[in-house]
Design an enzyme around this catalytic site. Sequence first.
Site, PDB file in Angstrom:
ATOM      1  N   CYS A   1      -3.244   5.887   3.156  1.00 22.92           N
ATOM      2  CA  CYS A   1      -2.135   5.137   3.181  1.00 22.92           C
ATOM      3  C   CYS A   1      -2.846   3.527   3.648  1.00 22.92           C
ATOM      4  O   CYS A   1      -3.349   3.666   4.684  1.00 22.92           O
ATOM      5  CB  CYS A   1      -1.076   5.458   4.306  1.00 22.92           C
ATOM      6  SG  CYS A   1      -0.030   4.105   4.876  1.00 22.92           S
TER       7      CYS A   1
ATOM      8  N   CYS B   1      -0.967   1.619   6.557  1.00 19.07           N
ATOM      9  CA  CYS B   1      -0.755   2.249   7.999  1.00 19.07           C
ATOM     10  C   CYS B   1      -1.160   3.543   8.036  1.00 19.07           C
ATOM     11  O   CYS B   1      -2.234   3.800   7.864  1.00 19.07           O
ATOM     12  CB  CYS B   1       0.627   2.010   8.524  1.00 19.07           C
ATOM     13  SG  CYS B   1       0.900   2.307  10.198  1.00 19.07           S
ATOM     14  N   SER B   2      -0.136   4.424   8.075  1.00 19.15           N
ATOM     15  CA  SER B   2      -0.382   5.768   8.298  1.00 19.15           C
ATOM     16  C   SER B   2       0.558   6.973   7.656  1.00 19.15           C
ATOM     17  O   SER B   2       0.642   8.231   8.128  1.00 19.15           O
ATOM     18  CB  SER B   2      -0.550   6.021   9.695  1.00 19.15           C
ATOM     19  OG  SER B   2       0.672   5.863  10.379  1.00 19.15           O
TER      20      SER B   2
END
Lengths: 110, 212
Positions: free
Chosen positions: B116, B119-120
């Site tokens: 990603c 972000c996450s």
Amino acid sequence: MSDFGRRHHDMGGLDSDPVEATEHDYAYWEKKIDAIRRLLADEKRKMFTVDEMRRGIEELGAKAYDEMSYYERWAASTTNVLIEKGIISIDELGRRMSEVEERLKAEASE
Amino acid sequence: MKEHHHHDHGHHHPKQPDIEDQPITYYKVMTEALAELLVEKGVITAGELRAQMEEQNSRSPAFGAKLIARAWIDDSFKSRLIADVNAAAAELDIDAGDIPIRGVENTDDVHNIVVCTLCSCYPRSLIGLPPDWYKSRAYRSRTVREPRRVLGEFGTTLPEDVEVRVHDSTADLRFLVIPKRPDGTDGLDEVQLADLVTRDSMIGVSMAKTPA
């Protein structure tokens, strides 16, 4: 490729260090802020989307983004957005944080 | 400073090392304060908060591994898993959540890896919370540009003729890698197969384990 307009969080394709396969067991408070965010975003509340969350993180600025831990950024973003929405006020948060800090210190020294 | 010590239920707490021995940091304090305010205002209840924490704690790579093991022994399930992970998981009574997850299959010719960059995002309903490295600058920056080198840093070396496909997760679409079934596993049952499926193999940074 020009980096014009690339914001700090948008790092795909940039150079960086080797990946260190680090991980840690998440602390209780990290799991708590994670749970708070999910509750605020759930079907019942719909108060806080994941996109608002990420916007709040990106607005912390480049320095904070690099220096704060992952869940520190979550806590800061969630809090800022809730203040922005008028769900909590900065004054009551500040007062409550002082109380919580006193309490945790007292409990730790018992 | 006992006057600020708000114990409103009149008994002494036993010591809780896992909770209380964490350092009292600014953001830990902020999180506790935020939780208290939201409960007092009726935005969330203490019970909902506890249940949500338990729900996420219960999520582990064992959920994803069950799906992969079934896919290895059942080709039609594998097709359904590739098409729609959430629906395939529901067949095994696993709630994969509301965000669509797509299955991507590793074969002799193709290796998939998930990142990603922004972000996450991560299929946390099926493999738990993401490890720190998944959220690191190094992994997020470099995986889309030099995936073979990143794989090498995880000890994963692929033949040159294997195509590497990198999938960038978003808030609206996530990915679950279906690792290649290891050689020498013909005699294993579904539970034994699931034991070979690791979290990292479902992110695509490593292979499934080979039987001991």
